[in-house]
Design a protein around this motif. Structure first.
Motif, PDB file in Angstrom:
ATOM      1  N   LEU B 129       0.847  -1.194   0.000  1.00 50.70           N
ATOM      2  CA  LEU B 129       0.000   0.000   0.000  1.00 50.70           C
ATOM      3  C   LEU B 129       0.884   1.246   0.000  1.00 50.70           C
ATOM      4  O   LEU B 129       0.621   2.205  -0.714  1.00 50.70           O
ATOM      5  CB  LEU B 129      -0.869  -0.023   1.261  1.00 50.70           C
ATOM      6  CG  LEU B 129      -2.109   0.845   1.254  1.00 50.70           C
ATOM      7  CD1 LEU B 129      -3.052   0.393   0.160  1.00 50.70           C
ATOM      8  CD2 LEU B 129      -2.792   0.782   2.587  1.00 50.70           C
ATOM      9  N   ASP B 130       1.978   1.200   0.786  1.00 52.94           N
ATOM     10  CA  ASP B 130       2.877   2.368   0.803  1.00 52.94           C
ATOM     11  C   ASP B 130       3.458   2.615  -0.578  1.00 52.94           C
ATOM     12  O   ASP B 130       3.687   3.750  -0.962  1.00 52.94           O
ATOM     13  CB  ASP B 130       4.065   2.123   1.764  1.00 52.94           C
ATOM     14  CG  ASP B 130       3.575   2.207   3.199  1.00 52.94           C
ATOM     15  OD1 ASP B 130       2.398   2.541   3.380  1.00 52.94           O
ATOM     16  OD2 ASP B 130       4.358   1.909   4.115  1.00 52.94           O
ATOM     17  N   LEU B 131       3.699   1.520  -1.319  1.00 52.40           N
ATOM     18  CA  LEU B 131       4.329   1.687  -2.633  1.00 52.40           C
ATOM     19  C   LEU B 131       3.272   1.935  -3.706  1.00 52.40           C
ATOM     20  O   LEU B 131       3.594   2.000  -4.876  1.00 52.40           O
ATOM     21  CB  LEU B 131       5.150   0.431  -2.979  1.00 52.40           C
ATOM     22  CG  LEU B 131       6.246   0.097  -1.964  1.00 52.40           C
ATOM     23  CD1 LEU B 131       6.929  -1.199  -2.332  1.00 52.40           C
ATOM     24  CD2 LEU B 131       7.257   1.221  -1.892  1.00 52.40           C
ATOM     25  N   GLY B 132       2.007   2.002  -3.319  1.00 53.52           N
ATOM     26  CA  GLY B 132       1.006   2.403  -4.302  1.00 53.52           C
ATOM     27  C   GLY B 132       0.190   1.257  -4.847  1.00 53.52           C
ATOM     28  O   GLY B 132      -0.825   1.464  -5.496  1.00 53.52           O
ATOM     29  N   GLY B 133       0.590  -0.019  -4.581  1.00 54.09           N
ATOM     30  CA  GLY B 133      -0.191  -1.134  -5.121  1.00 54.09           C
ATOM     31  C   GLY B 133      -1.256  -1.528  -4.120  1.00 54.09           C
ATOM     32  O   GLY B 133      -0.937  -1.928  -2.996  1.00 54.09           O
ATOM     33  N   ARG B 208      11.434   0.094  -7.453  1.00 51.28           N
ATOM     34  CA  ARG B 208      11.187   0.870  -6.223  1.00 51.28           C
ATOM     35  C   ARG B 208      12.066   0.385  -5.074  1.00 51.28           C
ATOM     36  O   ARG B 208      12.295   1.127  -4.128  1.00 51.28           O
ATOM     37  CB  ARG B 208       9.713   0.715  -5.778  1.00 51.28           C
ATOM     38  CG  ARG B 208       8.689   1.575  -6.452  1.00 51.28           C
ATOM     39  CD  ARG B 208       8.918   3.038  -6.348  1.00 51.28           C
ATOM     40  NE  ARG B 208       8.854   3.649  -5.024  1.00 51.28           N
ATOM     41  CZ  ARG B 208       7.734   4.095  -4.462  1.00 51.28           C
ATOM     42  NH1 ARG B 208       6.582   3.906  -5.055  1.00 51.28           N
ATOM     43  NH2 ARG B 208       7.757   4.710  -3.292  1.00 51.28           N
TER      44      ARG B 208
ATOM     45  N   SER D 229      -0.094   7.531  -0.516  1.00 55.02           N
ATOM     46  CA  SER D 229       0.620   7.037   0.671  1.00 55.02           C
ATOM     47  C   SER D 229       1.788   7.954   1.011  1.00 55.02           C
ATOM     48  O   SER D 229       2.431   7.779   2.014  1.00 55.02           O
ATOM     49  CB  SER D 229       1.128   5.633   0.416  1.00 55.02           C
ATOM     50  OG  SER D 229       2.070   5.695  -0.619  1.00 55.02           O
ATOM     51  N   PHE D 301      -0.720  -2.552 -10.412  1.00 53.06           N
ATOM     52  CA  PHE D 301       0.707  -2.216 -10.262  1.00 53.06           C
ATOM     53  C   PHE D 301       0.924  -1.223  -9.133  1.00 53.06           C
ATOM     54  O   PHE D 301       0.084  -0.374  -8.872  1.00 53.06           O
ATOM     55  CB  PHE D 301       1.232  -1.598 -11.575  1.00 53.06           C
ATOM     56  CG  PHE D 301       1.173  -2.556 -12.719  1.00 53.06           C
ATOM     57  CD1 PHE D 301       0.665  -2.164 -13.934  1.00 53.06           C
ATOM     58  CD2 PHE D 301       1.612  -3.867 -12.566  1.00 53.06           C
ATOM     59  CE1 PHE D 301       0.597  -3.049 -14.989  1.00 53.06           C
ATOM     60  CE2 PHE D 301       1.545  -4.765 -13.607  1.00 53.06           C
ATOM     61  CZ  PHE D 301       1.037  -4.345 -14.818  1.00 53.06           C
ATOM     62  N   PRO D 302       2.096  -1.347  -8.461  1.00 55.25           N
ATOM     63  CA  PRO D 302       2.484  -0.294  -7.507  1.00 55.25           C
ATOM     64  C   PRO D 302       2.914   0.964  -8.257  1.00 55.25           C
ATOM     65  O   PRO D 302       2.978   0.962  -9.486  1.00 55.25           O
ATOM     66  CB  PRO D 302       3.654  -0.925  -6.749  1.00 55.25           C
ATOM     67  CG  PRO D 302       4.196  -1.978  -7.637  1.00 55.25           C
ATOM     68  CD  PRO D 302       3.088  -2.428  -8.515  1.00 55.25           C
ATOM     69  N   ARG D 303       3.236   1.979  -7.507  1.00 48.30           N
ATOM     70  CA  ARG D 303       3.556   3.289  -8.098  1.00 48.30           C
ATOM     71  C   ARG D 303       5.045   3.305  -8.462  1.00 48.30           C
ATOM     72  O   ARG D 303       5.863   2.752  -7.752  1.00 48.30           O
ATOM     73  CB  ARG D 303       3.284   4.370  -7.037  1.00 48.30           C
ATOM     74  CG  ARG D 303       3.392   5.770  -7.545  1.00 48.30           C
ATOM     75  CD  ARG D 303       3.013   6.755  -6.449  1.00 48.30           C
ATOM     76  NE  ARG D 303       1.742   6.441  -5.829  1.00 48.30           N
ATOM     77  CZ  ARG D 303       1.606   6.085  -4.554  1.00 48.30           C
ATOM     78  NH1 ARG D 303       2.678   5.993  -3.784  1.00 48.30           N
ATOM     79  NH2 ARG D 303       0.428   5.801  -4.056  1.00 48.30           N
ATOM     80  N   GLN D 305       8.751   4.848  -8.967  1.00 51.05           N
ATOM     81  CA  GLN D 305       9.525   5.829  -8.210  1.00 51.05           C
ATOM     82  C   GLN D 305       9.712   7.042  -9.110  1.00 51.05           C
ATOM     83  O   GLN D 305       9.749   6.937 -10.337  1.00 51.05           O
ATOM     84  CB  GLN D 305      10.883   5.177  -7.859  1.00 51.05           C
ATOM     85  CG  GLN D 305      11.523   5.733  -6.637  1.00 51.05           C
ATOM     86  CD  GLN D 305      12.629   6.685  -7.016  1.00 51.05           C
ATOM     87  OE1 GLN D 305      12.717   7.116  -8.162  1.00 51.05           O
ATOM     88  NE2 GLN D 305      13.458   7.029  -6.057  1.00 51.05           N
TER      89      GLN D 305
END
Lengths: 147, 376, 195, 337
Positions: B129-133, B208, D229, D301-303, D305
């Motif tokens: 969640l912190d990394l956006g997923g 990341r 976040s 997908f995650p965010r 960087q």
């Protein structure tokens, strides 16, 4: 150059597999319980707040106000009052208050009780609008149940 | 400007501003406040401010009997409550020389390892969640639900179990639990492969995490960081191996460690640890001995001999040690709770020098902090 | 069940495995072998010799250190050392040079004896040895030198011990309250602390 | 279709009707794309999504809209009130104007400019400035960081997108969107996506365009501006009530614009895949497939960087789109149209 090309390739393929996984999850059935419409049955050992146990024979609570539970409770949530009604050998409980705002459901009271007079209830949806509502009067509750 | 230039720039040149990350912030997972002195988006200096959820467990311990302090232990780090109660119960048993029957020891190992997996699953979801997923959080919590149901069937509680007693466990494990645990192990292994495909190998996640905020083994030792943080820096330090306790010496499992020390290494350590915990649970359930679950000669009023006793366990976040100073009364004289998150966070100030804000959030997540664990 | 016999541990799969603190340690021991009772003389000798050599040069005639090996099975640590307050930094440097890591600093308020005690727990990432360094300070003006120069991790432990017990750590970079509010001037863990 | 074309209404009335139609289309879509996104996210995560308000949550968007309308728009103290209020409008206005040029059906373009493509990108850059205004004027540290990020991100992704558009100009020869769609008639093998004769790397160009569209609208792996976040809510942190609502609608309107542009340029707008009866239906099917893919990518997908995002653009997308531009120019020169 070859290194970055291979990295782009593995990167893209990892993205595609990721998408594939979420798509498979997309078509699978829902796992969540729609709470107000459906609800789960609590397991046998579920620890809701404690409640008095009724003696099946006489229908009166088993508790005779020995206050062992009161001493055992780490956060002093339980206050018990008993009085000796005439015509009975032992005292019987008259007041049993549980301050559920400070109870940590550790079960020390249930274990300390010699006569099995209290047990965990299966209550879990306890919404209230004021703190006083959580000073539970278990004696009254037992009587109300009795009716 | 690269991170090193930011730090090197002389004091006068930088116009910095102070950004408060927390105590009300999605990335801190609790009421931790980070006072970040920033130059643009680079962090020049980060100063964690703690104490927002300080409840003074150590003072409570000084006016409660040993049995009455048990519920507190599972509220210090509520995500690995079982292991924390294990430490306190172990310390008292070590001092009072109580003999714990083997079945109880095996049950303690099984429930502790299940608790470790559920804690790592919460970490996995929150970290992604912190990394956006957002989605892996839901999958991780779906798996965790199965563990919570298993433990609820046996202990009656889902998060703060009060299951261990001095000398054993309070009620026995039934056949449904052992069968359910076997089913869970069989269910969880393919799920771990799914997480590897969906998350670990994902190029965006690797970009990341790989090479971000490396922490050397020396820094970990200087700050006393333990658990997945020190194992992510190449030191295979695991209390279950260094100071064997309970029935752990009877099971074979590896202590995963990765030398890089970056966020990816700490991530891989926890993912690998879940697989190892599954191995331990499998062996423990297969060889679960019969017999009583509670020691017989447990004195009603427990008095520990005067002096010190220390007992350390490997909690999900690292080494949790209980140090009891007793003066031969039924109430402890002083109880010290050495929590892993405090030491793990103490290296954040040094490790986050010159990082960008998203990397600092990634580093914070990789330390897997539980804020009540820091504040006690 | 003799706590010292490690081999009783290995082959008795079904036997009582519940001996907390059994020592089937398998980590590569840098300093000391498996921590049976008599194994600690090399560590003790190293520490005593290290500390004693310093003491020769120091002017203050502090009581020599009293180190002794302890039974892990009943105490949870292998070596215990009582050190004078000035020796604390020296002990920390010795621990640091032998690869130990600071576990925690515990402050204990012995009201009856008018003293306060500082317990420094050390663990070692590679070897199973656990060391406890004790140090007594007078209760009236509890003072101790800071070891945050040697172990930066001690910074927070010392701030916490200071705010809970009022033990001042000389040379500490930022001795402000750590968990209590900034303006807290009370010390809750003192035995005479009225809530 | 022909019946509709037969009605000859006066020009200004026709334009006004079409613009109203587009605003209704954007308004309806912005609301129900939110619903689709929350339901889609739910299904991806094995849960249900909004289901309480109305049947299967269909009234949820209306409930949200009413809630946002009734909330008071607070201007933070010391903030620049005029810029603060202007920002949301400036986000949604370019999207609405650009949609006027998109040919939804054979005769369903509000105003078929022969410079339609350039007009869309002219207004596209206003969106960047609006978000920056919103971020800067709300006097909140998180918003300022997010404003700085938005600028560098959109600048980085504007270039490859324009390069791709220039490639498509070479390939199609015209800037009027209706003509672009018209010459993609016939089966789906006539679509620009499969016109490998003119540009052998066409699928890669489509992928570049798709990635740039995601980055332009701050969506999915590139949502650095509204990184919840890290930056709490990025540029929208200080907005409440209708300010936030209009920002939200602006975001979805931009997604609509991006997806419809991709449909027109690559997937043959309202052309039917089998060359039978072309019409608005096919356009909407392709549009909503692309919108579904945007939702799908966001919940997987995650965010990225921040540096990864810029590197991706400067080091990979721009060289790639420059390469395809030169390549397609050479191919067209050699093989002719």
């Amino acid at each position: 150059m070859k290194e970055s090309l291979r990295e782009i390739y593995t990167g893209l393929s990892s993205l595609i597999t990721g998408l594939g996984i979420t798509l498979r999850q997309f078509f699978k059935p829902v796992v969540t319980v729609q709470y107000p419409h459906e609800s789960l049955k609590m397991p046998a050992r579920f620890r809701g707040h404690i409640e008095l146990v009724r003696d099946p024979a006489t229908g009166k609570p088993l508790c005779y106000a020995c206050k062992l539970c009161e001493k055992a409770c780490p956060t002093d949530c339980i206050t018990v009052e008993g009085l000796k009604r005439d015509g009975e050998k032992r005292k019987s409980v008259s007041e049993y208050h549980l301050d559920f705002t400070r109870c940590s459901l550790c079960g020390s009271c249930v274990e300390a009780c010699k006569s099995g007079a209290i047990r965990f209830s299966k209550e879990y949806n306890l919404a209230g609008t004021s703190k006083e509502e959580f000073i539970l009067d278990l004696f009254r509750r037992l009587e109300r149940e009795g009716k | 400007m690269s991170p090193s230039e930011v730090i090197a720039a002389p004091e006068g040149q930088r116009e910095t501003f102070v950004l408060n990350l927390g105590p009300q912030h999605p990335a801190t997972h609790g009421v931790l406040r980070l006072k970040l002195t920033m130059d643009g988006e680079f962090i020049v200096r980060a100063e964690p401010v703690c104490g927002y959820i300080h409840r003074m467990h150590e003072k409570m311990a000084e006016n409660r009997s040993y049995a009455q302090f048990l519920p507190n232990t599972s509220r210090i780090d509520y995500l690995s409550a079982m292991t924390y109660t294990h430490a306190f119960v172990g310390a008292v048993e070590r001092a009072a020389k109580l003999e714990v029957p083997p079945r109880a020891e095996f049950i303690r190992v099984i429930t502790s390892e299940l608790n470790r997996i559920s804690s790592h699953l919460v970490w996995l979801g929150a970290y992604l969640l912190d990394l956006g997923g957002f989605t892996p959080l839901l999958y991780a919590f779906d798996d965790r639900e199965k563990i919570l149901d298993l433990l609820e069937g046996v202990t009656g509680a889902r998060l703060t179990y009060c299951y261990y007693r001095f000398g054993g466990v309070c009620n026995d494990v039934d056949e449904a639990f052992t069968r359910g645990t076997k089913e869970f192990v069989a269910y969880m292994r393919p799920r771990l492969d799914m997480y590897r495909a969906l998350v670990t190998d994902n190029i965006i996640l690797r970009k990341r995490l790989v090479g971000i905020a490396p922490i050397s083994a020396e820094t970990c030792r200087k700050y006393g960081a333990t658990g997945p943080v020190i194992r992510g820096s190449g030191v295979a330090y695991d209390v279950r191996r260094r100071e064997p306790y309970s029935a752990y010496p009877l099971f074979d499992f590896e202590v995963p460690n990765f030398p890089e020390g970056d966020c990816m290494a700490r991530y891989l350590v926890r993912m690998e640890e879940m697989a190892q915990s599954l191995r331990i649970i499998e062996q423990a359930v297969d060889r679960l001995p019969e017999g009583p679950v509670m020691a017989t000669a447990v004195p009603r009023v427990l008095k520990l001999p005067a002096g010190d006793v220390a007992y350390a366990v490997e909690a999900a976040r690292g080494r949790f040690m209980v140090h009891i100073v007793s003066d031969n009364k039924e109430i402890p004289y002083r109880v010290k709770l050495r929590t892993p998150s405090l030491s793990n966070l103490s290296l954040f100030e040094e490790a986050s020098q010159g990082l960008v804000l998203p990397d600092a959030v990634a580093l914070l997540g990789s330390l897997d902090l539980v804020i009540p664990d820091i504040d006690r | 069940m003799n706590p010292d016999s490690p081999q009783a541990h290995e082959e008795s799969a079904a036997a009582s495995a519940g001996q907390p603190g059994g020592n089937g340690a398998s980590g590569p021991s840098v300093l000391v072998g498996p921590p049976a009772l008599d194994q600690h003389t090399p560590l003790l000798a190293l520490l005593e010799q290290g500390l004693a050599s310093e003491q020769g040069g120091s002017s203050v005639e502090a009581p020599a250190l009293a180190g002794k090996a302890v039974d892990f099975a009943s105490r949870g640590y292998h070596v215990e050392m009582t050190v004078a307050p000035e020796r604390v930094v020296l002990a920390a440097q010795l621990m640091d040079s032998s690869g130990f890591a600071l576990d925690t600093i515990t402050g204990v308020d012995w009201l009856a004896e008018g003293q306060m005690e500082l317990l420094y727990d050390y663990f070692h990432p590679e070897s199973p040895t656990r060391v406890l360094v004790r140090c007594r300070v007078p209760r009236a003006a509890p003072e101790a030198p800071t070891i945050s120069a040697v172990f930066p991790g001690a910074n927070w432990h010392e701030r916490e011990t200071h705010e809970f017990l009022g033990i001042r750590f000389q040379g500490h970079p930022n001795l402000t309250p750590f968990l209590l509010p900034e303006d807290a001037d009370y010390h809750p863990l003192r035995k005479d602390y009225a809530a | 279709m022909s019946a509709l074309a037969a009605i000859q209404i006066g020009e200004p009335l026709r334009l006004v009707l079409f613009l109203l139609g587009i605003m209704a289309f954007v308004g309806f879509n912005a609301a129900y794309l939110v619903w689709a996104e929350r339901k889609g996210a739910g299904r991806f995560q094995r849960r249900v999504g909004p289901s309480e308000v109305g049947y299967a949550g269909l009234l949820q968007p209306i409930a949200d809209a009413v809630k946002l309308l009734t909330k008071q728009v607070l201007v933070p103290p010391g903030a620049d009130a005029t810029l603060f209020r202007a920002a949301p409008i400036l986000v949604i206005a370019p999207a609405l104007i650009s949609l006027a040029v998109i040919p939804f059906g054979p005769a369903l373009a509000a105003r078929d400019l022969n410079v339609g493509l350039i007009m869309i990108f002219a207004f596209g850059s206003v969106n960047v400035m609006a978000l920056m205004l919103g971020g800067w004027s709300s006097r909140n540290k998180y918003a300022i960081i997010s404003a700085a990020r938005v600028v560098s991100q959109n600048v980085a992704y504007e270039i490859p997108m324009l390069l791709v558009v220039v490639t498509m100009l070479l390939v199609t020869g015209t800037m009027s969107l209706t003509k672009i769609v018209e010459d993609q008639a016939g089966g789906f093998w006539h679509w620009n996506l499969f016109r490998l004769a003119a540009n052998p790397l066409m699928p890669l160009t489509f992928l570049t365009f798709y990635i740039c569209m995601l980055a332009e609208t701050n969506r999915a792996p590139f949502d650095m501006a509204e990184a919840e976040s890290e930056l709490v809510a990025g540029a929208y942190t200080e907005y409440a009530g209708m300010g936030f609502g209009v920002f939200f609608m602006g975001e979805y309107a931009n997604i609509l614009l991006g997806c419809s542009l991709a449909t027109v340029l690559f997937l043959g707008g309202w052309q039917c895949p089998f060359g039978l009866l072309p019409g608005v239906f096919w356009f909407l099917v392709k549009l909503y497939l692309l919108v579904f893919s945007v939702i799908w990518v966001r919940w997987t997908f995650p965010r990225t960087q921040f540096y990864g995002l810029l590197n991706l653009s400067w080091k990979i997308l721009i060289p790639l789109s420059l390469g395809t531009l030169v390549l397609s120019a050479a191919m067209i020169k050699l093989l002719g149209r």
